[in-house]
Design a protein around this motif. Sequence first.
Motif, PDB file in Angstrom:
ATOM      1  N   UNK A  84      -4.298  10.037   5.714  1.00 52.57           N
ATOM      2  CA  UNK A  84      -3.950  10.602   4.890  1.00 52.57           C
ATOM      3  C   UNK A  84      -2.874  10.213   3.926  1.00 52.57           C
ATOM      4  N   UNK A  85      -2.910   9.368   4.003  1.00 45.39           N
ATOM      5  CA  UNK A  85      -2.020   9.061   1.967  1.00 45.39           C
ATOM      6  C   UNK A  85      -1.991   7.256   1.590  1.00 45.39           C
ATOM      7  N   UNK A  86      -1.906   7.585   1.012  1.00 43.26           N
ATOM      8  CA  UNK A  86      -2.266   6.537  -0.429  1.00 43.26           C
ATOM      9  C   UNK A  86      -1.291   7.216  -1.606  1.00 43.26           C
ATOM     10  N   UNK A  87      -0.431   6.331  -1.414  1.00 44.47           N
ATOM     11  CA  UNK A  87       0.641   5.810  -2.274  1.00 44.47           C
ATOM     12  C   UNK A  87       1.232   4.368  -3.345  1.00 44.47           C
ATOM     13  N   UNK A  88       1.105   4.588  -4.707  1.00 40.71           N
ATOM     14  CA  UNK A  88       1.102   2.943  -5.771  1.00 40.71           C
ATOM     15  C   UNK A  88       2.601   3.064  -6.853  1.00 40.71           C
ATOM     16  N   UNK A  89       2.799   2.492  -6.635  1.00 38.91           N
ATOM     17  CA  UNK A  89       4.234   1.768  -7.756  1.00 38.91           C
ATOM     18  C   UNK A  89       3.746   1.216  -9.005  1.00 38.91           C
TER      19      UNK A  89
END
Length: 156
Positions: A84-89
Amino acid sequence: MARRLRPVDVDFVRSAPVRLVFAREIAAPPEPVFHALAEDVAGWTEWFSAVTLARPTDGGAGREVRLRGGTRFAETILVAKAPEAYAYRVDETNAPGVRALVEEWRLTPAGAGTRVQWTFAADGPPVFRAVLRLARPGLGRAFRDAVTALDRRLAR
């Protein structure tokens, strides 16, 4: 020359001074979409035309990404919650003006397919913010084209 950006967490996606949100429904189910985003990092070059290089770093805790035109990013994965979710900085970049940047991909079942939502959350000086808002149509087109190409790739 690469510059270090301000370290922010995934909550920055909701509080950033500039938030550009794009969404599109595709036929592929969430699991293979998540796999393409989070696990087949090198495969981004096959479906996101702006990406010329993508590779995992730090044993998968980060990524190195290069775009057409020479922009480079060193990133830290903030969220990888299948499907459901993938995030990166972005931790380092040679892109001018940006002070903080997080990208989040949300995947929601939509019939037999997936609703893909991409949030581009950034901070920088007022001129940077204005330019980024003006770039919204181009970023939206890049997102639409990439997700459409990903859907075609996953259908094969």
